[in-house]
Write a protein that holds these residues in place. Structure first.
Motif, PDB file in Angstrom:
ATOM      1  N   MET A 262      -0.068   7.696 -10.408  1.00 49.81           N
ATOM      2  CA  MET A 262      -1.145   7.133  -9.704  1.00 49.81           C
ATOM      3  C   MET A 262      -2.509   7.923 -10.226  1.00 49.81           C
ATOM      4  SD  MET A 262      -0.012   6.223  -5.975  1.00 49.81           S
ATOM      5  CE  MET A 262      -1.442   5.221  -5.506  1.00 49.81           C
ATOM      6  N   ASN A 263      -2.221   9.021 -10.790  1.00 46.94           N
ATOM      7  CA  ASN A 263      -3.192  10.056 -10.966  1.00 46.94           C
ATOM      8  C   ASN A 263      -4.049  10.578  -9.895  1.00 46.94           C
ATOM      9  OD1 ASN A 263      -4.889  11.815 -13.110  1.00 46.94           O
ATOM     10  ND2 ASN A 263      -6.346  10.181 -12.981  1.00 46.94           N
ATOM     11  N   THR A 394      -2.060  -3.378 -13.259  1.00 46.05           N
ATOM     12  CA  THR A 394      -2.623  -3.929 -14.563  1.00 46.05           C
ATOM     13  C   THR A 394      -3.919  -3.862 -14.603  1.00 46.05           C
ATOM     14  OG1 THR A 394      -2.155  -6.034 -13.515  1.00 46.05           O
ATOM     15  CG2 THR A 394      -0.291  -5.219 -14.721  1.00 46.05           C
ATOM     16  N   ASN A 395      -4.771  -3.319 -13.908  1.00 46.34           N
ATOM     17  CA  ASN A 395      -5.999  -3.706 -13.549  1.00 46.34           C
ATOM     18  C   ASN A 395      -7.065  -2.734 -14.829  1.00 46.34           C
ATOM     19  OD1 ASN A 395      -8.982  -4.002 -13.021  1.00 46.34           O
ATOM     20  ND2 ASN A 395      -8.351  -3.990 -10.752  1.00 46.34           N
ATOM     21  N   PRO A 396      -7.555  -3.222 -15.721  1.00 39.96           N
ATOM     22  CA  PRO A 396      -8.424  -2.420 -16.674  1.00 39.96           C
ATOM     23  C   PRO A 396      -9.190  -1.688 -16.003  1.00 39.96           C
ATOM     24  CG  PRO A 396      -8.118  -4.644 -17.247  1.00 39.96           C
ATOM     25  CD  PRO A 396      -7.633  -4.647 -15.904  1.00 39.96           C
ATOM     26  N   ALA A 397      -9.661  -1.954 -14.799  1.00 40.77           N
ATOM     27  CA  ALA A 397     -10.986  -1.158 -14.056  1.00 40.77           C
ATOM     28  C   ALA A 397     -10.470   0.261 -13.891  1.00 40.77           C
ATOM     29  CB  ALA A 397     -11.186  -1.676 -12.892  1.00 40.77           C
ATOM     30  N   ALA A 398      -9.044   0.604 -13.937  1.00 39.85           N
ATOM     31  CA  ALA A 398      -8.636   1.927 -13.692  1.00 39.85           C
ATOM     32  C   ALA A 398      -9.144   2.864 -14.975  1.00 39.85           C
ATOM     33  CB  ALA A 398      -7.158   2.107 -13.815  1.00 39.85           C
ATOM     34  N   TYR A 407      -9.866   4.342 -10.423  1.00 38.06           N
ATOM     35  CA  TYR A 407     -10.186   4.958 -11.584  1.00 38.06           C
ATOM     36  C   TYR A 407      -9.246   6.290 -11.930  1.00 38.06           C
ATOM     37  CZ  TYR A 407     -13.024   6.948 -15.444  1.00 38.06           C
ATOM     38  OH  TYR A 407     -13.576   7.449 -16.626  1.00 38.06           O
ATOM     39  N   GLY A 408      -8.727   6.252 -13.323  1.00 35.56           N
ATOM     40  CA  GLY A 408      -7.906   7.108 -13.712  1.00 35.56           C
ATOM     41  C   GLY A 408      -6.575   6.937 -13.464  1.00 35.56           C
ATOM     42  N   MET A 409      -6.272   6.079 -12.763  1.00 36.80           N
ATOM     43  CA  MET A 409      -4.558   5.629 -12.515  1.00 36.80           C
ATOM     44  C   MET A 409      -4.105   5.067 -13.876  1.00 36.80           C
ATOM     45  SD  MET A 409      -2.685   3.344  -9.546  1.00 36.80           S
ATOM     46  CE  MET A 409      -2.901   1.791 -10.406  1.00 36.80           C
ATOM     47  N   PRO A 410      -3.104   5.631 -14.297  1.00 39.74           N
ATOM     48  CA  PRO A 410      -2.217   5.295 -15.368  1.00 39.74           C
ATOM     49  C   PRO A 410      -1.720   3.692 -15.171  1.00 39.74           C
ATOM     50  CG  PRO A 410      -1.396   7.497 -15.186  1.00 39.74           C
ATOM     51  CD  PRO A 410      -2.300   6.947 -13.938  1.00 39.74           C
ATOM     52  N   ILE A 411      -2.256   2.796 -16.096  1.00 44.84           N
ATOM     53  CA  ILE A 411      -1.624   1.315 -15.971  1.00 44.84           C
ATOM     54  C   ILE A 411      -1.072   0.640 -17.193  1.00 44.84           C
ATOM     55  CG2 ILE A 411      -3.743   0.692 -14.528  1.00 44.84           C
ATOM     56  CD1 ILE A 411      -4.904  -0.794 -17.128  1.00 44.84           C
ATOM     57  N   ALA A 428      -7.443 -13.430  -4.684  1.00 38.46           N
ATOM     58  CA  ALA A 428      -7.344 -12.293  -3.831  1.00 38.46           C
ATOM     59  C   ALA A 428      -7.094 -11.121  -4.485  1.00 38.46           C
ATOM     60  CB  ALA A 428      -6.509 -12.499  -2.471  1.00 38.46           C
ATOM     61  N   SER A 429      -7.415  -9.717  -4.105  1.00 38.98           N
ATOM     62  CA  SER A 429      -7.450  -8.494  -4.669  1.00 38.98           C
ATOM     63  C   SER A 429      -5.963  -8.046  -4.150  1.00 38.98           C
ATOM     64  CB  SER A 429      -8.479  -7.510  -4.295  1.00 38.98           C
ATOM     65  OG  SER A 429      -8.480  -7.338  -2.889  1.00 38.98           O
ATOM     66  N   GLY A 430      -5.659  -7.095  -5.139  1.00 36.47           N
ATOM     67  CA  GLY A 430      -4.336  -6.504  -4.649  1.00 36.47           C
ATOM     68  C   GLY A 430      -4.447  -5.609  -3.520  1.00 36.47           C
ATOM     69  N   TYR A 431      -3.253  -4.860  -3.231  1.00 37.71           N
ATOM     70  CA  TYR A 431      -3.117  -3.975  -2.334  1.00 37.71           C
ATOM     71  C   TYR A 431      -4.334  -3.048  -1.872  1.00 37.71           C
ATOM     72  CZ  TYR A 431      -0.097  -3.306   1.833  1.00 37.71           C
ATOM     73  OH  TYR A 431       0.409  -3.116   3.043  1.00 37.71           O
ATOM     74  N   ALA A 432      -4.555  -2.533  -3.281  1.00 36.79           N
ATOM     75  CA  ALA A 432      -5.766  -1.340  -3.212  1.00 36.79           C
ATOM     76  C   ALA A 432      -7.074  -2.152  -2.734  1.00 36.79           C
ATOM     77  CB  ALA A 432      -5.679  -0.827  -4.899  1.00 36.79           C
ATOM     78  N   GLY A 433      -7.079  -3.490  -2.459  1.00 35.52           N
ATOM     79  CA  GLY A 433      -8.438  -3.840  -2.351  1.00 35.52           C
ATOM     80  C   GLY A 433      -9.390  -3.763  -3.426  1.00 35.52           C
ATOM     81  N   VAL A 434      -9.100  -4.017  -4.973  1.00 36.64           N
ATOM     82  CA  VAL A 434      -9.842  -4.022  -5.793  1.00 36.64           C
ATOM     83  C   VAL A 434      -9.746  -5.151  -6.701  1.00 36.64           C
ATOM     84  CG1 VAL A 434     -10.551  -2.709  -7.915  1.00 36.64           C
ATOM     85  CG2 VAL A 434      -9.550  -1.500  -5.882  1.00 36.64           C
ATOM     86  N   GLU A 435     -10.603  -5.777  -7.122  1.00 36.43           N
ATOM     87  CA  GLU A 435     -10.375  -7.161  -7.746  1.00 36.43           C
ATOM     88  C   GLU A 435     -10.071  -6.698  -9.328  1.00 36.43           C
ATOM     89  OE1 GLU A 435     -13.172 -10.883  -8.267  1.00 36.43           O
ATOM     90  OE2 GLU A 435     -14.202  -9.245  -9.363  1.00 36.43           O
TER      91      GLU A 435
END
Length: 463
Positions: A262-263, A394-398, A407-411, A428-435
């Motif tokens: 998760m970096n 799978t969120n490219p925002a990382a 941000y910075g988490m390997p996806i 709905a966003s995932g468990y991290a609360g991020v769209e």
């Protein structure tokens, strides 16, 4: 049984536990690892029961019958999707058991060979108090983790002003109280250690968000091992020391691996987790942004005409119990000449190895299940990435949004595939609360609905 024979049998049992850990490190050898673990436990229990220090076989047998009956019922009824909370619940019992042993040793030291009443050896007091503190933290922390995983407690981080200073103060208080107990052997100090540690367990896990739960589960596993190790020193039981150290160290290593996946640093997780469930975006799917929605027939046509498909399972698969339908879909695609593989992110699901367990239950071939490092480069040459509920991983925002909490988490680089089929109930966003930015990419088609039903509908269309 003589001390030499019992020591030898404990050594054999310890070797079995080491072999069990080695076997459990790979899906191919997991069954063998479980077998080693069971053999080691049988030897350990049998040896302990044969020791001359055993006073009441009736009480022991009663405990085995009651505990065994409860365990058998739970094992038969538990769903594979509920394994994370089951593991958390088991960790709480390990912590509670360590507390019970510490209480018994404190009030009956002569029965444990650590001194007479009111005159416990200093080294034993140190070991006992550490086992008590770690056990209490593990107990209450695991209860909160169970509540979050079960949905009884919100997955959002529960934070308040002054939280970190309070936790630090409680941690310092535990060590001060341990010093008081060692100096005075005062029962008040003993019970204050217990009470403060219980509170610390609650306060440590409450602020940790849902996205960090895989790390929490492995961390609590480590805590339970160190609690058992501390009590092993109190009981002067070499096997309990070795076993506790194995569990504690392996849990700590696994926590490090999960944090790396998760970096995030371990202290970053403990001092303030991120993520929690959130409602769907206002205005329906996508809010004001456009998404491309498709049907099971569309997905079946696209995958049937693909040369390669990489399936990315996540917690959505677990909730829908879609692993069997997914495997049948994959088998049919393979029979039609499509190359099918599975990509597993280290923190997919709610506990380490969650997706591996579910896929193994569905008899997915081990050689088709690949970790992030093994398969990430292949997405660029893949026709279809079939994502089934794996949101945050799978969120490219990382990779693109420095303001994002992930941000910075390997996806998994699913966005590099020619076509991304994303199975999800809603926007709905995932468990991290991020769209998830992936939803709005030009090469993404959203398949809205229950994951199991969607796989079954795709299967029918393929047939």
């Amino acid at each position: 049984m003589s001390g030499t024979i019992s020591a030898l049998l404990y050594l054999v049992s310890s070797v079995c536990f080491i072999m069990a850990l080695r076997g459990l490190s790979s899906p191919e050898t997991a069954r063998q690892g479980n077998l080693f673990g069971m053999v080691g436990m049988v030897i350990a229990i049998g040896t302990t029961l044969a020791l001359p220090s055993v006073l009441s076989y009736e009480t022991i047998i009663l405990g085995i019958v009651i505990g065994g009956a409860i365990g058998a019922v739970i094992a038969r009824r538990i769903q594979m999707t509920a394994l994370p909370q089951l593991v958390a619940a088991f960790h709480s019992l390990v912590g509670l058991a360590a507390c019970f042993v510490a209480v018994a040793a404190f009030y009956r030291p002569e029965a444990y060979g650590i001194g007479q009443t009111g005159a416990i050896a200093t080294s034993s007091l140190v070991e006992m108090s550490l086992g008590l503190a770690i056990g209490a933290i593990t107990f209450t922390g695991s209860i909160i983790a169970f509540g979050k995983l079960q949905g009884l407690v919100t997955g959002r981080p529960l934070v308040f002003t002054g939280q970190h200073p309070l936790n630090a103060a409680l941690g310092i208080a535990v060590f001060v109280l341990i010093g008081w107990l060692i100096a005075d052997q005062n029962p008040t100090a003993f019970w204050l250690i217990f009470a403060v540690s219980l509170a610390l367990g609650f306060l440590l896990i409450l602020p940790i968000g849902g996205a960090d739960m895989p790390v929490v589960v492995s961390m609590l596993n480590s805590y339970s091992g160190w609690a058992a190790c501390g009590i092993g020193f109190t009981l002067e039981n070499s096997l309990l020391i070795v076993t506790g150290a194995l569990v504690g160290s392996s849990g700590a290593i696994l926590s490090y691996i999960m944090c790396k996946g998760m970096n995030r640093s371990f202290f970053n997780v403990i001092l303030g987790g991120f993520g929690g469930e959130t409602a769907a975006a206002a205005g329906g799917p996508g809010g004001d942004r456009n998404v491309k929605a498709g049907s099971a027939e569309d997905a079946a046509f696209i995958m049937d005409n693909a040369a390669s498909v990489i399936i990315v399972p996540g917690y959505g698969m677990a909730v829908a119990q879609a692993q069997h339908a997914l495997r049948e879909m994959a088998d049919l695609l393979k029979s039609n000449g499509v190359q099918v593989r599975y990509a597993i992110h280290p923190v997919a699901g709610r506990m380490p190895g969650h997706m591996n367990v579910l896929l193994a239950e569905a008899n997915v071939p081990y050689d088709e299940v690949l970790e992030l490092e093994e398969i990430n480069r292949d997405f660029a040459q893949t026709d279809v990435a079939f994502v089934i509920g794996a949101n945050d991983v799978t969120n490219p925002a990382a990779k693109t949004d420095p303001t994002s909490p992930i941000y910075g988490m390997p996806i998994l680089d699913v966005e590099r595939a020619k076509t991304v089929l994303f199975v999800k109930r809603s926007m709905a966003s995932g468990y991290a609360g991020v769209e998830n930015e992936l939803f709005f990419r030009d090469n993404t088609m959203m398949l809205f609905g229950d994951a199991k039903k969607m796989c079954e509908e795709i299967l029918k269309s393929l047939e």
